[in-house]
Design a protein around this motif. Structure first.
Motif, PDB file in Angstrom:
ATOM      1  N   SER A  80       0.811  -1.222   0.000  1.00 59.81           N
ATOM      2  CA  SER A  80       0.000   0.000   0.000  1.00 59.81           C
ATOM      3  C   SER A  80       0.840   1.267   0.000  1.00 59.81           C
ATOM      4  N   TRP A  82       2.674   4.472  -0.697  1.00 61.16           N
ATOM      5  CA  TRP A  82       2.527   5.438  -1.785  1.00 61.16           C
ATOM      6  C   TRP A  82       3.254   6.725  -1.406  1.00 61.16           C
ATOM      7  N   GLU A  83       4.208   7.143  -2.225  1.00 66.11           N
ATOM      8  CA  GLU A  83       4.927   8.383  -1.962  1.00 66.11           C
ATOM      9  C   GLU A  83       4.171   9.566  -2.557  1.00 66.11           C
ATOM     10  N   GLN A  84       3.950  10.568  -1.726  1.00 69.26           N
ATOM     11  CA  GLN A  84       3.188  11.743  -2.132  1.00 69.26           C
ATOM     12  C   GLN A  84       4.032  13.000  -1.933  1.00 69.26           C
ATOM     13  N   GLY A 109      -3.348   6.826  -2.101  1.00 68.30           N
ATOM     14  CA  GLY A 109      -2.765   5.617  -1.529  1.00 68.30           C
ATOM     15  C   GLY A 109      -3.728   4.448  -1.543  1.00 68.30           C
ATOM     16  N   HIS A 112      -3.997   3.018  -5.073  1.00 69.59           N
ATOM     17  CA  HIS A 112      -2.771   2.238  -5.334  1.00 69.59           C
ATOM     18  C   HIS A 112      -2.845   0.872  -4.655  1.00 69.59           C
ATOM     19  N   TRP A 113      -3.354   0.847  -3.428  1.00 63.14           N
ATOM     20  CA  TRP A 113      -3.478  -0.413  -2.681  1.00 63.14           C
ATOM     21  C   TRP A 113      -4.522  -1.327  -3.322  1.00 63.14           C
ATOM     22  N   VAL A 159       2.369   7.322   2.350  1.00 66.65           N
ATOM     23  CA  VAL A 159       1.007   6.947   2.740  1.00 66.65           C
ATOM     24  C   VAL A 159       0.922   5.427   2.826  1.00 66.65           C
ATOM     25  N   HIS A 161      -1.575   1.852   4.328  1.00 68.68           N
ATOM     26  CA  HIS A 161      -2.870   1.345   4.792  1.00 68.68           C
ATOM     27  C   HIS A 161      -2.709  -0.053   5.389  1.00 68.68           C
TER      28      HIS A 161
END
Length: 247
Positions: A80, A82-84, A109, A112-113, A159, A161
């Motif tokens: 999960s 995710w680079e923001q 994120g 993406h997951w 990010v 999850h």
């Protein structure tokens, strides 16, 4: 009657000085000689200085490495992550990232997951269908956010999850026996989210949400089947395996 012989102070001083042990002096002298000997492992060429420590300095992990390691430890799903990047336009008049932006960060994120879940369930085709509203996928029912620290530009956020049976009243209860022993519902599950700041090296925002299995062809919630629940359960068990407790 015995006779008292006067003691010569100079002789006493000579005796004391003469009989002083030479171990300390000899040890230092020998070490200095080894420094001068080019064949010695202790050799230091003239004009040079020895290391401060015999051990090499420990390498400090990068902000990304530290964040990923910490979130894995807390039971978040690596699939999960995710680079923001934070951009200047994320700021508001209060000189920090606007609170509404975090909903978008968590959304990015989460999508993406969901693609990662789809790839595990049915490869690239299922991953694409999961985010295009085709067949059985997920829909967001509710979400709550807890803001821990303000974020400012420049920064990059990680990010993450992790699903759980829910519900939670505080993130510190995520791995409590009360939550762990709950069974996964057939049509929905809860998801914790966390945002890690590379600049601050800590979690700055958390979320909790409810995702519902939804049949987009029938426009109704549904039971996705045992395979889908097993995919979610495996990720729920990450926190138990790592022994992490969200704090």
């Amino acid at each position: 009657m015995g006779m008292f012989m006067p003691l010569n102070r100079r002789a006493l001083c000579r005796v004391v000085v003469t009989n002083r042990p030479h171990v300390r002096y000899s040890s230092i002298h020998a070490l200095r000689e080894r420094f001068k000997d080019p064949t010695s492992p202790f050799h230091l060429p003239p004009g040079t200085q020895g290391p401060d420590s015999p051990d090499p300095p420990a390498e400090e992990p990068s902000p990304a490495e530290e964040g990923r390691a910490r979130l894995v430890e807390l039971g978040y799903d690596p699939d999960s992550f995710w680079e923001q990047p934070v951009v200047w336009g994320d700021h508001d008049s209060f000189q920090h990232v606007n609170n509404v932006r975090y909903l978008r960060f968590f959304e990015s994120g989460r999508i993406h997951w969901m693609q990662a879940l789809g790839r595990e369930l049915g490869g690239p085709a299922k991953a694409d269908a999961m985010v295009r509203g085709k067949g059985v996928s997920l829909i967001l029912k509710s979400v709550s956010l807890e803001y821990r620290r303000p974020v400012v530009f420049p920064d990059t956020l990680l990010v993450a999850h992790r699903p759980h049976p829910g519900p939670l009243y505080t993130s510190s209860k995520a791995d409590s026996p009360e939550v762990r022993t709950r069974r996964q519902a057939k049509t929905h599950f809860h998801v914790m989210g966390a945002i890690w700041s590379y600049a601050q090296r800590r979690i700055v925002t958390e979320s909790d949400s409810v995702l519902v299995w939804y049949d987009y062809d029938r426009l109704a919630k549904c039971d996705p089947g045992e395979e889908a629940r097993a995919v979610i359960q495996r990720r729920m068990d990450l926190g138990k395996t790592n022994g992490g407790t969200v704090a």
